[in-house]
Design a protein around this motif. Structure first.
Motif, PDB file in Angstrom:
ATOM      1  N   GLU A   7      -3.285   0.772  -3.619  1.00 50.39           N
ATOM      2  CA  GLU A   7      -2.639  -0.532  -3.532  1.00 50.39           C
ATOM      3  C   GLU A   7      -1.858  -0.763  -4.820  1.00 50.39           C
ATOM      4  OE1 GLU A   7      -3.975  -5.172  -2.896  1.00 50.39           O
ATOM      5  OE2 GLU A   7      -5.448  -3.682  -3.502  1.00 50.39           O
ATOM      6  N   LEU A  32      -8.016   2.736  -3.348  1.00 51.37           N
ATOM      7  CA  LEU A  32      -8.827   2.108  -2.311  1.00 51.37           C
ATOM      8  C   LEU A  32      -9.706   3.079  -1.537  1.00 51.37           C
ATOM      9  CD1 LEU A  32      -6.175  -0.342  -0.854  1.00 51.37           C
ATOM     10  CD2 LEU A  32      -7.999  -0.843  -2.468  1.00 51.37           C
ATOM     11  N   SER A  33      -9.402   4.364  -1.600  1.00 55.06           N
ATOM     12  CA  SER A  33     -10.196   5.326  -0.834  1.00 55.06           C
ATOM     13  C   SER A  33     -10.438   6.580  -1.654  1.00 55.06           C
ATOM     14  CB  SER A  33      -9.493   5.692   0.476  1.00 55.06           C
ATOM     15  OG  SER A  33      -8.388   6.526   0.220  1.00 55.06           O
ATOM     16  N   PHE A  80      -9.144   5.241   8.475  1.00 53.87           N
ATOM     17  CA  PHE A  80      -9.419   4.306   7.388  1.00 53.87           C
ATOM     18  C   PHE A  80      -8.269   3.318   7.220  1.00 53.87           C
ATOM     19  CE2 PHE A  80      -9.002   3.149   2.894  1.00 53.87           C
ATOM     20  CZ  PHE A  80     -10.228   2.527   2.685  1.00 53.87           C
ATOM     21  N   THR A 104      -8.043  -0.934   7.693  1.00 56.48           N
ATOM     22  CA  THR A 104      -7.828  -1.695   6.474  1.00 56.48           C
ATOM     23  C   THR A 104      -6.835  -2.819   6.713  1.00 56.48           C
ATOM     24  OG1 THR A 104      -8.220   0.291   5.157  1.00 56.48           O
ATOM     25  CG2 THR A 104      -7.094  -1.499   4.056  1.00 56.48           C
ATOM     26  N   TYR A 146       0.835  -1.187   0.000  1.00 55.44           N
ATOM     27  CA  TYR A 146       0.000   0.000   0.000  1.00 55.44           C
ATOM     28  C   TYR A 146       0.878   1.248   0.000  1.00 55.44           C
ATOM     29  CZ  TYR A 146      -3.528  -3.342   1.533  1.00 55.44           C
ATOM     30  OH  TYR A 146      -4.369  -4.418   1.617  1.00 55.44           O
TER      31      TYR A 146
END
Length: 88
Positions: free
Chosen positions: A36, A45-46, A57, A61, A22
């Motif tokens: 990612e 991813l966000s 967050f 995760t 990540y």
């Protein structure tokens, strides 16, 4: 520096995750995104998040670390359990 908390959260995530990699992206408006690394590119991813929301967050995760329990903690938890009532 603002991004220190965010980069530390991503570093912890990478330590917990053995297979996935990540990284964070700092956008021009001061918000952060989690991405990612995958073969042939990256996966977002966000959504863009403020610092506190981003850290929350990232901490939620991926795989979570099991809490460390000492002998004293285990003994205390055992004492807190109620004993079954004996029939009269």
């Amino acid at each position: 520096m603002r991004s220190t908390r965010a980069s530390a959260a991503v570093a912890r995530l990478n330590e917990r995750s053995t297979t996935d990699r990540y990284f964070m992206v700092l956008l021009g408006n001061g918000r952060f995104e989690l991405r990612e690394q995958i073969e042939g590119g990256e996966n977002r991813l966000s959504e863009p998040l403020e610092l506190d929301d981003f850290v929350r967050f990232v901490n939620a995760t991926g795989p979570q670390k099991a809490p460390r329990i000492t002998k004293n903690d285990a003994a205390f938890a055992k004492q807190l359990q109620r004993k079954p009532k004996t029939p009269e």
